[in-house]
Design a protein around this motif. Structure first.
Motif, short mmCIF file in Angstrom:
data_model
loop_
_atom_site.label_atom_id
_atom_site.label_comp_id
_atom_site.label_asym_id
_atom_site.label_seq_id
_atom_site.Cartn_x
_atom_site.Cartn_y
_atom_site.Cartn_z
N ARG A 93 0.80 -1.22 0.00
CA ARG A 93 0.00 0.00 0.00
C ARG A 93 0.84 1.28 0.00
N VAL A 94 2.15 1.14 0.06
CA VAL A 94 3.02 2.33 0.07
C VAL A 94 2.89 3.07 -1.26
N GLN A 95 2.74 4.39 -1.17
CA GLN A 95 2.58 5.24 -2.36
C GLN A 95 3.87 6.02 -2.60
N TYR A 96 4.42 5.92 -3.81
CA TYR A 96 5.62 6.64 -4.17
C TYR A 96 5.32 7.83 -5.08
N CYS A 97 4.24 7.72 -5.83
CA CYS A 97 3.85 8.80 -6.73
C CYS A 97 2.34 8.71 -6.96
N GLN A 98 1.83 9.52 -7.87
CA GLN A 98 0.40 9.57 -8.12
C GLN A 98 -0.08 8.47 -9.07
N LYS A 99 0.84 7.84 -9.78
CA LYS A 99 0.45 6.82 -10.75
C LYS A 99 0.38 5.45 -10.08
N ALA A 100 -0.79 4.85 -10.15
CA ALA A 100 -1.02 3.59 -9.43
C ALA A 100 -0.16 2.46 -9.97
N TRP A 101 0.02 2.41 -11.31
CA TRP A 101 0.75 1.28 -11.87
C TRP A 101 2.23 1.32 -11.49
N ILE A 102 2.79 2.54 -11.32
CA ILE A 102 4.18 2.66 -10.88
C ILE A 102 4.32 2.17 -9.43
#
Length: 331
Positions: free
Chosen positions: A149-158
């Protein structure tokens, strides 16, 4: 009925997979087995030719004696000390392979009482181990879920790609790569053999063709080495079980998705057919029959008589008025 069809499909797929594996491994291993047998026969014949004082019966007896413990026999021939199989590390190795169902087959009880106790021990130990592995798997699953669930950017596939890569990399290092490096250093195995041993062990296949023995480690270091190996086995079993469960669930979910899509298409087609049928039924109710004189019908049309009101007949023909057009219906 549907579950029976799914079960039949699963049995067919599994049987087909087994048959494919049979042909693959037969083609890979049969020639090597024949070559090894030929080499062994030549070695025995050469030994008997050079040692004329040894008869075939004496050699057969000797082979029967040493095949019970080839490791000990080799140690005697090489003038090395023979360690007890059932020391602390050996006994720990045995009980660990029992409760984890790895079953290398390198160590087995030979006494009747030992075999009876093994059965009882396994009946209690295997369920306890499965419960513990499930708890470990749940903890690992929670960690994986948080990492996923960690988010690195706004793009979900990345984000998804990075998280999956990290999960696979951490799992591969903990369960395969780092232990393989340890086995290469201590046991002197090749990379292929070490990775092969790790997977065969953690998948509980456990052929027993490769076993960690501690090499030239001192006694207590060897005991500690074996102890940490089985800690790794328990953690690795939980992780591999988690991965296999995820793969199985993915396959099942994909099959169910395809099944749902197929059912949706079938239901849509059935609804279309029902709509067409109702439309034809409404059109048929608007048809009224009248009797007119006619020698022979000019147009043939097959009609179910249950949908029409029959008021008479003339010259073996029904006369129907459809949308102000007269059609002669043969019967």
């Amino acid at each position: 009925m549907e579950s029976n069809g799914r079960l039949g499909l699963h049995i067919f797929v599994t049987a087909s997979y087994l048959a494919i594996g049979m042909f693959i491994f037969r083609s890979l291993e049969l020639d090597n087995e024949k070559a090894m047998k030929e080499q062994m026969i030549q070695a025995i014949q050469a030994f008997l030719a050079n040692k004329t004082c040894v008869s075939m019966s004496e050699l057969s007896y000797f082979v029967g004696v040493v095949e019970g413990d080839l490791g000990a026999a080799r140690a005697v021939v090489e003038n090395r000390s023979i360690s007890d199989k059932w020391d602390y590390s050996g006994a720990m190795s045995f009980v660990a392979t029992v409760v984890t169902t790895v079953g290398y087959g390198h160590l087995a009880p030979l006494t009747t009482s030992g075999r009876v106790v093994t059965v009882i021990y396994a009946l209690i130990g295997i369920p306890l181990t499965l419960i513990m592995l499930k708890d470990i798997g749940d903890k690992l699953s929670n960690c994986i879920t948080r990492l996923y669930r960690v988010q690195y950017c706004q793009k979900a596939w990345i984000n998804k790609t990075i998280n999956v890569s990290l999960i696979v990399a951490v799992g591969a290092n903990v369960t395969i790569l780092l232990p393989s490096a340890l086995f290469i250093h201590v046991e002197g195995w090749t990379m292929t053999d070490a990775v092969y041993y790790c997977f065969i062990t953690l998948s509980t296949v456990g052929f027993g063709d490769f076993l960690p023995r501690g090499g030239d480690l001192l006694s207590w270091n060897r005991h500690l080495y074996i102890f940490f190996i089985y800690i790794w086995v328990f953690i690795g079993l939980a992780y591999i079980s988690l991965i296999i469960s995820c793969i199985s669930n993915t396959i099942v979910e994909k099959a169910r998705s395809v099944e749902r899509q197929t059912l949706t298409k079938v239901e849509a087609e059935l609804r279309r057919l029902r709509h067409e049928l109702k439309k034809h039924q409404r059109r048929s109710k608007n048809i009224t029959t009248n009797v007119v004189g006619a020698e022979s019908p000019s147009t043939s049309l097959n009609v179910k008589l249950m949908h029409y009101k029959h008021v008479g007949q003339d010259n073996n023909a029904f006369v129907c008025s459809v949308d102000s057009e007269t059609l002669h219906v043969k019967y």
